[in-house]
Design an enzyme around this catalytic site. Structure first.
Site, mmCIF file in Angstrom:
data_model
loop_
_atom_site.group_PDB
_atom_site.id
_atom_site.type_symbol
_atom_site.label_atom_id
_atom_site.label_comp_id
_atom_site.label_asym_id
_atom_site.label_seq_id
_atom_site.Cartn_x
_atom_site.Cartn_y
_atom_site.Cartn_z
ATOM 1 N N ASP A 311 -0.010 2.846 -11.136
ATOM 2 C CA ASP A 311 0.133 2.596 -9.709
ATOM 3 C C ASP A 311 1.425 3.266 -9.241
ATOM 4 O O ASP A 311 2.230 3.746 -10.050
ATOM 5 C CB ASP A 311 0.122 1.088 -9.404
ATOM 6 C CG ASP A 311 -0.296 0.822 -7.960
ATOM 7 O OD1 ASP A 311 -0.172 1.739 -7.115
ATOM 8 O OD2 ASP A 311 -0.735 -0.304 -7.656
ATOM 9 N N GLU A 507 -0.703 -5.405 0.997
ATOM 10 C CA GLU A 507 0.011 -5.775 -0.235
ATOM 11 C C GLU A 507 0.951 -6.966 -0.012
ATOM 12 O O GLU A 507 0.621 -7.906 0.707
ATOM 13 C CB GLU A 507 0.725 -4.541 -0.808
ATOM 14 C CG GLU A 507 -0.262 -3.393 -1.076
ATOM 15 C CD GLU A 507 0.337 -2.236 -1.846
ATOM 16 O OE1 GLU A 507 1.105 -2.466 -2.795
ATOM 17 O OE2 GLU A 507 0.002 -1.070 -1.532
HETATM 18 C C1 BGC Z 1 2.839 4.100 0.573
HETATM 19 C C2 BGC Z 1 1.671 3.362 -0.038
HETATM 20 C C3 BGC Z 1 2.092 2.775 -1.294
HETATM 21 C C4 BGC Z 1 3.357 1.943 -1.127
HETATM 22 C C5 BGC Z 1 3.843 1.423 -2.429
HETATM 23 C C6 BGC Z 1 4.023 3.197 0.692
HETATM 24 O O1 BGC Z 1 5.114 3.889 1.231
HETATM 25 O O2 BGC Z 1 2.483 4.587 1.820
HETATM 26 O O3 BGC Z 1 0.592 4.204 -0.252
HETATM 27 O O4 BGC Z 1 1.064 1.992 -1.762
HETATM 28 O O5 BGC Z 1 4.370 2.691 -0.519
HETATM 29 O O6 BGC Z 1 4.972 0.639 -2.289
HETATM 30 C C1 BGC Z 2 -1.239 0.286 -4.338
HETATM 31 C C2 BGC Z 2 -2.468 0.996 -4.832
HETATM 32 C C3 BGC Z 2 -2.610 2.336 -4.173
HETATM 33 C C4 BGC Z 2 -1.354 3.131 -4.339
HETATM 34 C C5 BGC Z 2 -1.403 4.482 -3.690
HETATM 35 C C6 BGC Z 2 -0.026 1.156 -4.350
HETATM 36 O O1 BGC Z 2 1.028 0.552 -3.684
HETATM 37 O O2 BGC Z 2 -1.007 -0.861 -5.123
HETATM 38 O O3 BGC Z 2 -3.594 0.202 -4.622
HETATM 39 O O4 BGC Z 2 -3.712 2.999 -4.697
HETATM 40 O O5 BGC Z 2 -0.265 2.418 -3.795
HETATM 41 O O6 BGC Z 2 -1.314 4.385 -2.323
#
Ligand code: BGC
Ligand code: BGC
Length: 619
Positions: A311, A507
């Protein structure tokens, strides 16, 4: 630089030809010309994939191999930088869109990375990943489907497969080959901010809807508009204590295998091409460093042969300190991760990985295994033969056909939880008041992972709101009056539809550890409507069940709409009975936040059980 190289090589060849001049026969000259040289095995699509991989691996330098294991962010690496470091993959994280945010400019961006990649000496194409988790949700104008929590309620695996296919077509229109979906998380506590990414609380809910993998990948990865799917997040993301995002899943191995593993087994059976490791810990150990889970269980026991991807900076969480270390790099490589989503720190990652390899703390065989898995998928996807975007799919982005499918998904996902006879609403001779902050807000109705990572309120995407649907549904003899705060309502209305619920989040930002109630605005609006005596239909637009037990007695009808996405009109289809409700809860509805976690079979009595949902009587 590459083109300059080519020019130089050509010049040298011309010189040789001039020197040897007429003394050489054409037969001797023939091998010098590139066209007559035999194609390397790896470039020959008629060769079996395994042979092509072997051949390519033999030709790759260590730099090539280390680079292949890295996935960088579009906004952190230019095509030239990615190519120079031989990076294997690029991603667009949530909201990482090119400007302008059109499908066509996404395709141009994709092609720029791909052109730079295939212009390197070995010409290994890149693979580009994105979170198309409810349609191609980062792209303006794309069809935005209901989030998984709604699809779980729809209980229609064939529909979900069609959604996967439609999503794959829209993703293919932008060139992209790899989708970080589906989330096969089994949500056990709805205080978790990612609850809406789950198909439901039982492993069967995710298993049933894993048909989306077949939709995304198509009949074969090499087929038209086939996109590599990702079963995520491995493993235990929905089972953390307190519903804490990226938290600790404190359960026995037996329970892990019984509740959280079965959807991944099913995904592997369906040929899923990749698996993403989860941020959570299992009994205090971060999954990203857990060799037992990734290598022993997933790769060896379940025989998963595809790509294990980390991830987003997931390897940085192993030791709990900010900034990943050499030890975290080797631990996660040795645990069995193949592709490293290190969005911005890819140079650091490459430096550390090379040092760990040189120091003998990472075995060369691990690098080979990772490369073999990544290259195999690239060959299977046909990327070596067709690296650039097939723009014939551009017309599918947000097409009528896809929006109709999304509207059907919205209808099918509505769960009618209470009805004293107020539903379905009459279309004729009716006087309806519509209120609530989620009645006319397409951003709220789409939720997180829409245009931006967290999503946003307001006109975030094109489509129809619930209010638009209601207005379009009624006949000329009816009136629809709308005010967000219910100002102007009086006893003269025959029904009030009050659309309340959550505003977007993604999230951890969506974790609600001790409160799942309606907000003050919703409670005020509902009270105002109730005071008039007009029958109330409460429509809840939210990523999960909310704590509504105290308000429920005041409502004549209650519908869980989840996060319907761009086609809010599908909600109206059910309110007016154009479509008889068929949706059933895929999560137990808690009688209060204090009852969480509450799941089928745990002996607790929820407000509404898993599987509950009313339909309309015959009329
Ligand atoms: C991104 C997300 C990613 C997240 C993780 C964001 O800045 O746009 O895609 O899942 O950071 O912390
Ligand atoms: C998320 C994932 C996602 C990744 C890329 C992460 O923060 O947990 O589900 O695929 O970002 O955006």
């Amino acid at each position: 630089m590459t083109s300059r190289l080519r020019v130089r090589r050509k010049a040298r060849r011309t010189q040789t030809l001039l020197l040897t001049g007429l003394f050489l026969t054409s037969a001797v000259l023939a091998p010098v010309t590139a066209s007559a040289a035999p194609k390397p095995i790896y470039q020959d699509p008629k060769q079996p994939v395994a042979k092509r991989v072997d051949d390519l691996l033999r030709r790759m330098s260590l730099d090539d191999k280390l680079g292949q294991m890295v996935q960088a962010e579009r906004n952190g690496a230019t095509p030239a930088q990615a190519a120079r470091l031989r990076l294997g993959s690029i991603l667009s994280g949530g909201g990482s869109s090119p400007a302008p945010n059109t499908a066509e400019s996404w395709a141009n961006t994709y092609d720029a990375y791909q052109r730079a990649a295939v212009d390197t000496p070995l010409g290994i194409p890149t693979i580009y990943g994105v979170d198309a988790v409810h349609g191609h949700n980062n792209v303006w104008g794309a069809t935005v489907f209901p989030h998984n929590v709604g699809l779980g309620a729809a209980g229609d695996p064939a529909l979900v497969q069609k959604i996967g296919r439609a999503t794959a077509e829209e993703v293919s229109a932008t060139g992209i080959d790899w989708d970080f979906a589906p989330c096969l998380c089994v949500v056990r506590d709805e205080r978790w901010g990612r609850s809406y990414e789950s198909f439901g609380e039982k492993p069967e809910d995710a298993i049933r809807n894993s048909t989306v993998i077949n939709g995304l990948q198509g009949g074969s990865l090499n087929g038209p508009a086939s996109v590599l799917a990702t079963a995520k997040h491995f493993i235990g993301d929905g089972g953390t204590t307190g519903g804490d995002d990226q938290g600790n899943t404190e359960i026995s191995e037996q329970e892990l295998r019984a509740v959280h593993l079965p959807p991944f087994q099913e995904a592997i059976k369906r040929g899923v091409g990749s698996v993403m490791v989860s941020y959570n810990s299992w009994n205090g150990v971060k999954d990203h460093g857990n060799k037992f889970l990734i290598t022993d269980l997933l790769k060896n026991e379940l025989k998963f042969g595809g790509i294990v991807v980390s991830d987003w900076n997931g390897i940085d969480q192993i030791d709990g300190q900010t900034g990943f270390t050499a030890a975290e790099v080797s631990q996660s490589v040795n645990a069995g991760i193949d592709m490293f989503m290190v969005p911005h720190d890819y140079v650091k990652f490459l430096t550390l990985l090379r040092a760990e390899l040189n120091a003998g703390r990472v075995a060369p065989s691990r690098i080979e295994d990772a490369n073999r898995r990544i290259l195999t998928k690239k060959f299977e996807l046909g990327l070596f033969e067709r690296p650039l975007t097939d723009r014939s799919y551009l017309e599918t982005v947000g097409s009528k056909e896809h929006r109709d499918l999304a509207r059907q998904a919205v209808r099918a996902s509505q769960v009618v939880l209470k009805n004293d006879g107020v539903l379905p609403l009459a279309k004729k001779d009716n006087k309806i008041f519509v209120a609530g902050k989620n009645a006319n807000d397409i951003g709220n109705q789409a939720g997180g992972w829409t245009i931006s990572w967290q999503g946003q309120s307001g006109p975030a995407i094109p489509g129809s709101t619930v209010l638009d649907g209601i207005k379009a549904a009624v006949g000329k003899s009816s009136t629809v009056t709308y005010d967000r705060e219910a100002d102007g309502i009086d006893a003269g209305y025959q029904a009030a539809v009050v659309v309340v619920g959550e505003t977007p989040y993604a999230e951890g930002a969506g974790d609600r550890p001790d409160d799942l109630s309606l907000d003050a605005e919703d409670l005020t609006t509902l009270a105002k409507v109730k005071a008039t005596g007009v029958p109330v239909v409460a429509v809840l637009v939210s990523g999960r069940p909310l704590d509504i037990a105290k308000q429920l007695p005041q409502w004549n009808g209650f519908v869980a709409s989840w996060l319907p996405g761009s086609e809010g009109a599908g909600v109206a289809d059910v309110l007016f009975g154009d479509y008889k409700p068929t949706g059933k809860l895929a999560v137990s509805w808690p009688d209060s936040v204090a009852q969480e976690p509450v799941n089928a079979g745990d002996g607790k009595t929820p407000l509404f059980p898993h599987g509950f949902g009313l339909t309309y009587p015959r009329r």
